[in-house]
Design a protein around this motif. Structure first.
Motif, PDB file in Angstrom:
ATOM      1  N   LEU A 130      -0.889  54.541  30.204  1.00  0.00           N
ATOM      2  CA  LEU A 130      -1.829  54.988  29.177  1.00  0.00           C
ATOM      3  C   LEU A 130      -1.173  56.012  28.249  1.00  0.00           C
ATOM      4  O   LEU A 130      -1.359  55.958  27.027  1.00  0.00           O
ATOM      5  CB  LEU A 130      -3.052  55.597  29.865  1.00  0.00           C
ATOM      6  N   SER A 131      -0.407  56.929  28.824  1.00  0.00           N
ATOM      7  CA  SER A 131       0.254  57.958  28.017  1.00  0.00           C
ATOM      8  C   SER A 131       1.289  57.340  27.080  1.00  0.00           C
ATOM      9  O   SER A 131       1.379  57.714  25.903  1.00  0.00           O
ATOM     10  CB  SER A 131       0.925  58.990  28.931  1.00  0.00           C
ATOM     11  N   ILE A 132       2.083  56.405  27.590  1.00  0.00           N
ATOM     12  CA  ILE A 132       3.092  55.738  26.758  1.00  0.00           C
ATOM     13  C   ILE A 132       2.418  54.935  25.651  1.00  0.00           C
ATOM     14  O   ILE A 132       2.889  54.907  24.505  1.00  0.00           O
ATOM     15  CB  ILE A 132       3.980  54.828  27.625  1.00  0.00           C
ATOM     16  N   SER A 133       1.291  54.307  25.980  1.00  0.00           N
ATOM     17  CA  SER A 133       0.540  53.549  24.974  1.00  0.00           C
ATOM     18  C   SER A 133       0.078  54.440  23.828  1.00  0.00           C
ATOM     19  O   SER A 133       0.078  54.034  22.659  1.00  0.00           O
ATOM     20  CB  SER A 133      -0.661  52.868  25.633  1.00  0.00           C
ATOM     21  N   ALA A 134      -0.315  55.673  24.161  1.00  0.00           N
ATOM     22  CA  ALA A 134      -0.786  56.600  23.127  1.00  0.00           C
ATOM     23  C   ALA A 134       0.364  57.234  22.358  1.00  0.00           C
ATOM     24  O   ALA A 134       0.206  57.613  21.186  1.00  0.00           O
ATOM     25  CB  ALA A 134      -1.652  57.689  23.760  1.00  0.00           C
ATOM     26  N   LEU A 135       1.542  57.358  22.979  1.00  0.00           N
ATOM     27  CA  LEU A 135       2.681  58.005  22.334  1.00  0.00           C
ATOM     28  C   LEU A 135       3.481  57.060  21.434  1.00  0.00           C
ATOM     29  O   LEU A 135       3.912  57.452  20.346  1.00  0.00           O
ATOM     30  CB  LEU A 135       3.615  58.596  23.399  1.00  0.00           C
ATOM     31  N   ALA A 136       3.707  55.832  21.891  1.00  0.00           N
ATOM     32  CA  ALA A 136       4.577  54.902  21.159  1.00  0.00           C
ATOM     33  C   ALA A 136       3.822  54.236  20.012  1.00  0.00           C
ATOM     34  O   ALA A 136       2.819  53.556  20.253  1.00  0.00           O
ATOM     35  CB  ALA A 136       5.129  53.844  22.118  1.00  0.00           C
ATOM     36  N   PRO A 137       4.264  54.404  18.771  1.00  0.00           N
ATOM     37  CA  PRO A 137       3.558  53.785  17.635  1.00  0.00           C
ATOM     38  C   PRO A 137       3.444  52.272  17.748  1.00  0.00           C
ATOM     39  O   PRO A 137       2.453  51.683  17.296  1.00  0.00           O
ATOM     40  CB  PRO A 137       4.420  54.189  16.428  1.00  0.00           C
ATOM     41  N   ALA A 138       4.445  51.626  18.359  1.00  0.00           N
ATOM     42  CA  ALA A 138       4.420  50.167  18.461  1.00  0.00           C
ATOM     43  C   ALA A 138       3.376  49.671  19.437  1.00  0.00           C
ATOM     44  O   ALA A 138       3.003  48.485  19.400  1.00  0.00           O
ATOM     45  CB  ALA A 138       5.799  49.653  18.886  1.00  0.00           C
ATOM     46  N   LEU A 139       2.867  50.551  20.288  1.00  0.00           N
ATOM     47  CA  LEU A 139       1.912  50.137  21.321  1.00  0.00           C
ATOM     48  C   LEU A 139       0.469  50.452  20.953  1.00  0.00           C
ATOM     49  O   LEU A 139      -0.436  50.278  21.784  1.00  0.00           O
ATOM     50  CB  LEU A 139       2.265  50.817  22.656  1.00  0.00           C
ATOM     51  N   ARG A 140       0.252  50.908  19.719  1.00  0.00           N
ATOM     52  CA  ARG A 140      -1.116  51.141  19.265  1.00  0.00           C
ATOM     53  C   ARG A 140      -1.250  50.659  17.825  1.00  0.00           C
ATOM     54  O   ARG A 140      -0.239  50.497  17.124  1.00  0.00           O
ATOM     55  CB  ARG A 140      -1.477  52.621  19.376  1.00  0.00           C
ATOM     56  N   PRO A 141      -2.466  50.396  17.359  1.00  0.00           N
ATOM     57  CA  PRO A 141      -2.647  49.885  15.990  1.00  0.00           C
ATOM     58  C   PRO A 141      -2.132  50.871  14.942  1.00  0.00           C
ATOM     59  O   PRO A 141      -2.053  52.075  15.175  1.00  0.00           O
ATOM     60  CB  PRO A 141      -4.167  49.700  15.874  1.00  0.00           C
ATOM     61  N   ALA A 142      -1.781  50.322  13.795  1.00  0.00           N
ATOM     62  CA  ALA A 142      -1.328  51.165  12.679  1.00  0.00           C
ATOM     63  C   ALA A 142      -2.476  52.032  12.168  1.00  0.00           C
ATOM     64  O   ALA A 142      -3.657  51.747  12.406  1.00  0.00           O
ATOM     65  CB  ALA A 142      -0.783  50.287  11.553  1.00  0.00           C
ATOM     66  N   GLU A 143      -2.124  53.096  11.447  1.00  0.00           N
ATOM     67  CA  GLU A 143      -3.138  53.994  10.905  1.00  0.00           C
ATOM     68  C   GLU A 143      -3.988  53.261   9.863  1.00  0.00           C
ATOM     69  O   GLU A 143      -3.539  52.317   9.215  1.00  0.00           O
ATOM     70  CB  GLU A 143      -2.480  55.215  10.266  1.00  0.00           C
ATOM     71  N   CYS A 144      -5.212  53.735   9.709  1.00  0.00           N
ATOM     72  CA  CYS A 144      -6.112  53.148   8.711  1.00  0.00           C
ATOM     73  C   CYS A 144      -5.592  53.454   7.300  1.00  0.00           C
ATOM     74  O   CYS A 144      -5.062  54.540   7.034  1.00  0.00           O
ATOM     75  CB  CYS A 144      -7.518  53.708   8.859  1.00  0.00           C
ATOM     76  N   VAL A 145      -5.755  52.504   6.416  1.00  0.00           N
ATOM     77  CA  VAL A 145      -5.444  52.685   5.002  1.00  0.00           C
ATOM     78  C   VAL A 145      -6.762  52.613   4.248  1.00  0.00           C
ATOM     79  O   VAL A 145      -7.325  51.540   4.049  1.00  0.00           O
ATOM     80  CB  VAL A 145      -4.469  51.606   4.498  1.00  0.00           C
ATOM     81  N   GLY A 146      -7.269  53.783   3.852  1.00  0.00           N
ATOM     82  CA  GLY A 146      -8.582  53.824   3.244  1.00  0.00           C
ATOM     83  C   GLY A 146      -9.625  53.457   4.282  1.00  0.00           C
ATOM     84  O   GLY A 146      -9.731  54.069   5.353  1.00  0.00           O
ATOM     85  N   SER A 147     -10.394  52.444   3.955  1.00  0.00           N
ATOM     86  CA  SER A 147     -11.425  51.980   4.888  1.00  0.00           C
ATOM     87  C   SER A 147     -10.967  50.786   5.718  1.00  0.00           C
ATOM     88  O   SER A 147     -11.740  50.241   6.496  1.00  0.00           O
ATOM     89  CB  SER A 147     -12.691  51.602   4.105  1.00  0.00           C
ATOM     90  N   VAL A 148      -9.721  50.387   5.523  1.00  0.00           N
ATOM     91  CA  VAL A 148      -9.186  49.225   6.257  1.00  0.00           C
ATOM     92  C   VAL A 148      -8.439  49.725   7.493  1.00  0.00           C
ATOM     93  O   VAL A 148      -7.427  50.431   7.387  1.00  0.00           O
ATOM     94  CB  VAL A 148      -8.243  48.399   5.365  1.00  0.00           C
TER      95      VAL A 148
END
Length: 311
Positions: A130-148
């Protein structure tokens, strides 16, 4: 003269037996190597700090994940409120079902110590995932762009929820075993230790509340203001501390050998009662079938006293 010698021998045997009874536990507990344990060297309050520390750290780790999980799913995994709440409820429900597995394994096969050790390791692997999932950018969705807000990929969901349900499985071996393992450190045949057992449970629930308090305040604040990677990493660290603390007390613990699942014995009682439902109950309870007290103690089980109720 022979009668006097026999009397002296009997007196010596009685004194020796009394000395052994005072020196060793009378509830069938053994040490890590399966040998009878001395009261003065094991169990009691000398073993309890390790168990209480384990419970405090484990509860801090658990609530450090559970208290703010909906926020993480909505803000980082980009789930809707309904979906996030459903996923958290499903996970929490699983956490309360898996103790059935842990309790059965502890009672029937492994014993409490081994069950706690194995399931704590599974728990720790889940926390690290769980910790690695939260730390590694590749293991979580990209940041929101506006409302998307891009949804998580199947692989990202698999890693995150895989770690989450490893935690659910791990807690199944800890919830039913840690408190009872703590109770095993007190000899029920010793009146003084039996009184101390009640005090142990007071400290046990105090440890739970301390862990919950720290996670509900400090850990949640770190997650919201510092970062989710650190916010999940700290509970993982405390789970590692819990395992270390628990294993450190091994030489001081008293162990009860597995005696079979209570569910099996309950089913046996039901079947036997149905088969013998037409038999008359004897007036004298001494005529009832009973296992000898000595055999019960050797097996590590305790005898329920006979009662005139429910007849």
């Amino acid at each position: 003269m022979a009668t006097q010698d026999d009397h002296l021998l009997h007196l010596e045997d009685s004194l020796l037996q009394r000395r052994n009874d005072e020196e060793y536990t009378g509830d069938g507990s053994v040490d890590y190597h399966g040998q009878p344990v001395k009261k003065s060297a094991t169990g009691n309050w000398r073993a309890c700090p390790f168990i209480l520390g384990t419970e405090c750290c484990e509860r801090l780790a658990y609530y450090g994940i559970a208290k703010n999980l909906v926020n993480y799913l909505t803000s980082n995994m980009h789930e809707g409120n309904v979906t996030a709440a459903r996923n958290v409820n499903g996970w929490a429900g699983t956490c309360y079902l898996t103790p059935l597995i842990g309790a059965y394994l502890a009672d029937a096969y492994w014993g409490r110590y081994r069950t706690i050790s194995v399931f704590s390791t599974i728990y720790f692997i889940g926390m690290l995932t769980l910790s690695i999932s939260a730390l590694a950018p590749a293991l979580r969705p990209a940041e929101c762009v506006g409302s998307v807000c891009p949804a998580a990929t199947p692989a990202q969901n698999a890693i995150f929820f895989g770690g989450l349900y490893l935690i659910a499985l791990g807690t199944g071996g800890i919830k039913p075993c840690v408190s009872t393992f703590g109770a095993d450190q007190f000899d029920d045949t010793d009146p003084d230790e039996r009184v101390k057992k009640g005090s142990f449970f007071n400290w046990f629930y105090f440890s739970i509340n301390i862990g919950s308090l720290v996670s509900s305040s400090l850990i949640v604040w770190i997650q919201e203001n510092v970062g989710w990677g650190i916010g999940f990493g700290i509970p993982a660290l405390f789970m590692g501390v819990a395992i270390t603390c628990f294993l450190s007390g091994t030489p001081l613990y008293r162990f009860q050998n597995p005696t079979g699942s209570p569910l099996t014995r309950m089913c046996q009682v039901i079947v036997a009662s149905l088969q013998k439902r037409k038999l008359a109950v004897p007036q004298d309870s001494n005529h009832l079938y009973e296992t000898q007290d000595k055999l019960l103690t050797t097996g590590g089980t305790r005898k329920l006293e006979h009662t005139e109720g429910m007849m």
